[in-house]
Design a protein around this motif. Structure first.
Motif, mmCIF file in Angstrom:
data_model
loop_
_atom_site.group_PDB
_atom_site.id
_atom_site.type_symbol
_atom_site.label_atom_id
_atom_site.label_comp_id
_atom_site.label_asym_id
_atom_site.label_seq_id
_atom_site.Cartn_x
_atom_site.Cartn_y
_atom_site.Cartn_z
ATOM 1 N N THR A 51 -11.320 10.315 1.703
ATOM 2 C CA THR A 51 -10.638 10.995 2.790
ATOM 3 C C THR A 51 -9.270 10.356 2.997
ATOM 4 O OG1 THR A 51 -12.777 11.428 3.846
ATOM 5 C CG2 THR A 51 -10.808 11.727 5.197
ATOM 6 N N PHE A 52 -8.234 11.195 2.944
ATOM 7 C CA PHE A 52 -6.872 10.760 3.232
ATOM 8 C C PHE A 52 -6.607 10.956 4.724
ATOM 9 C CE2 PHE A 52 -6.931 11.604 -1.242
ATOM 10 C CZ PHE A 52 -6.085 10.641 -1.783
ATOM 11 N N PRO A 53 -5.736 10.165 5.321
ATOM 12 C CA PRO A 53 -5.456 10.299 6.756
ATOM 13 C C PRO A 53 -5.088 11.735 7.136
ATOM 14 C CG PRO A 53 -4.371 8.346 5.866
ATOM 15 C CD PRO A 53 -4.917 9.118 4.697
ATOM 16 N N GLY A 54 -5.776 12.257 8.145
ATOM 17 C CA GLY A 54 -5.499 13.593 8.659
ATOM 18 C C GLY A 54 -5.950 14.735 7.764
ATOM 19 N N LYS A 55 -6.738 14.440 6.723
ATOM 20 C CA LYS A 55 -7.187 15.472 5.784
ATOM 21 C C LYS A 55 -8.711 15.563 5.770
ATOM 22 C CE LYS A 55 -3.036 16.110 3.975
ATOM 23 N NZ LYS A 55 -2.310 17.330 3.934
ATOM 24 N N ALA A 56 -9.200 16.665 5.231
ATOM 25 C CA ALA A 56 -10.647 16.839 5.072
ATOM 26 C C ALA A 56 -11.125 15.987 3.894
ATOM 27 C CB ALA A 56 -10.964 18.311 4.812
ATOM 28 N N ALA A 69 0.831 -1.207 0.000
ATOM 29 C CA ALA A 69 0.000 0.000 0.000
ATOM 30 C C ALA A 69 0.861 1.252 0.000
ATOM 31 C CB ALA A 69 -0.930 -0.001 1.201
ATOM 32 N N LEU A 70 0.584 2.142 -0.942
ATOM 33 C CA LEU A 70 1.233 3.446 -0.968
ATOM 34 C C LEU A 70 0.502 4.411 -0.041
ATOM 35 C CD1 LEU A 70 1.741 3.764 -4.836
ATOM 36 C CD2 LEU A 70 3.479 3.224 -3.116
ATOM 37 N N VAL A 71 -0.808 4.245 0.014
ATOM 38 C CA VAL A 71 -1.649 5.086 0.859
ATOM 39 C C VAL A 71 -2.944 4.330 1.138
ATOM 40 C CG1 VAL A 71 -2.764 6.321 -1.048
ATOM 41 C CG2 VAL A 71 -2.546 7.438 1.174
ATOM 42 N N THR A 72 -3.503 4.567 2.312
ATOM 43 C CA THR A 72 -4.808 3.997 2.657
ATOM 44 C C THR A 72 -5.777 5.163 2.847
ATOM 45 O OG1 THR A 72 -3.800 2.093 3.731
ATOM 46 C CG2 THR A 72 -6.083 2.558 4.290
ATOM 47 N N THR A 73 -6.939 5.063 2.229
ATOM 48 C CA THR A 73 -7.942 6.119 2.302
ATOM 49 C C THR A 73 -9.273 5.526 2.744
ATOM 50 O OG1 THR A 73 -8.537 5.798 -0.019
ATOM 51 C CG2 THR A 73 -6.870 7.465 0.461
ATOM 52 N N ALA A 81 -11.883 12.603 -9.035
ATOM 53 C CA ALA A 81 -11.713 13.503 -7.893
ATOM 54 C C ALA A 81 -10.560 14.454 -8.195
ATOM 55 C CB ALA A 81 -11.420 12.713 -6.626
ATOM 56 N N GLY A 82 -10.691 15.667 -7.687
ATOM 57 C CA GLY A 82 -9.608 16.612 -7.810
ATOM 58 C C GLY A 82 -9.925 17.744 -8.761
ATOM 59 N N PRO A 83 -8.951 18.625 -8.890
ATOM 60 C CA PRO A 83 -7.605 18.514 -8.351
ATOM 61 C C PRO A 83 -7.554 18.765 -6.841
ATOM 62 C CG PRO A 83 -7.847 20.546 -9.618
ATOM 63 C CD PRO A 83 -9.134 19.801 -9.739
ATOM 64 N N TYR A 84 -6.616 18.058 -6.204
ATOM 65 C CA TYR A 84 -6.346 18.198 -4.771
ATOM 66 C C TYR A 84 -4.855 17.912 -4.556
ATOM 67 C CZ TYR A 84 -6.812 13.085 -4.927
ATOM 68 O OH TYR A 84 -6.684 11.760 -5.248
ATOM 69 N N GLU A 85 -4.341 18.284 -3.373
ATOM 70 C CA GLU A 85 -2.927 18.040 -3.105
ATOM 71 C C GLU A 85 -2.682 16.542 -2.961
ATOM 72 O OE1 GLU A 85 0.760 19.003 -0.083
ATOM 73 O OE2 GLU A 85 -1.084 20.147 0.146
ATOM 74 N N SER A 86 -1.716 16.040 -3.702
ATOM 75 C CA SER A 86 -1.388 14.625 -3.708
ATOM 76 C C SER A 86 -0.874 14.166 -2.343
ATOM 77 C CB SER A 86 -0.312 14.348 -4.761
ATOM 78 O OG SER A 86 0.193 13.034 -4.633
ATOM 79 N N ALA A 87 -1.280 12.960 -1.951
ATOM 80 C CA ALA A 87 -0.742 12.345 -0.734
ATOM 81 C C ALA A 87 0.622 11.725 -1.009
ATOM 82 C CB ALA A 87 -1.699 11.282 -0.227
#
Length: 166
Positions: A90-95, A72-76, A113-119
């Motif tokens: 929702t990314f960890p610690g983000k809205a 896993a690169l990221v868990t959402t 989804a996006g654009p948003y800041e990449s995790a």
């Protein structure tokens, strides 16, 4: 419309395939024609039922991985709403970030989804395009991440696997 149990639907399709073969043989068609018709009906019977919002509504814990990797690169968390207007990621610690459901067709749900800041790339904006299917109770998908950079690595192909959180 009320759907019956999946095994009943499959049994009905098998019965229809058998009846189609018998009808073709009775009409003087060759066994090859009957076999081709049976294959066509069997292929239709093997197709999964169309996916609906109700099938996936709820919270999903989703891990995102590089293609060809199980790490896993990221868990959402995806909150899949009962209609197209209320999906979020929702990314960890983000809205939560709004997801747009572009299409619900066949066995797939297509979102963006996006654009948003990449995790994965701090300070870089990303837009994601995902196609997800419900497979054995898991939300399985492929995601194309498009980064707002002017370099050759502006596109990343990922795969996802989600399990129900609720």
């Amino acid at each position: 419309e009320v759907a019956g149990p999946p095994f009943l639907e499959l049994e009905m399709r098998s019965t229809l395939a058998s009846l189609a073969v018998l009808a073709l043989i009775a009409c003087g068609k060759s066994k090859d024609d009957a076999a081709a018709a049976a294959d066509s009906v069997a292929a239709a019977a093997a197709m999964p039922a169309p996916i609906t919002f109700a099938d996936v509504a709820g919270k999903w814990s989703v891990k995102t991985m590089a293609m060809g990797s199980d790490s896993a690169l990221v868990t959402t968390e995806i909150n899949a709403g009962a209609d197209a207007s209320s999906w979020t990621i929702t990314f960890p610690g983000k809205a939560p970030i709004a997801m747009r459901v572009l299409e619900v067709a066949g066995d797939s749900i297509t979102t963006e989804a996006g654009p948003y800041e990449s995790a994965l790339r701090k300070g870089v904006q990303v837009t994601t395009h995902s196609v997800m299917r419900l497979v054995d109770g898991k939300l399985i998908g492929a995601t194309t991440a498009r980064y707002a950079v002017a370099t050759a690595d502006s596109v990343l192909l990922l795969h996802t696997e989600g399990t129900r959180a609720q």
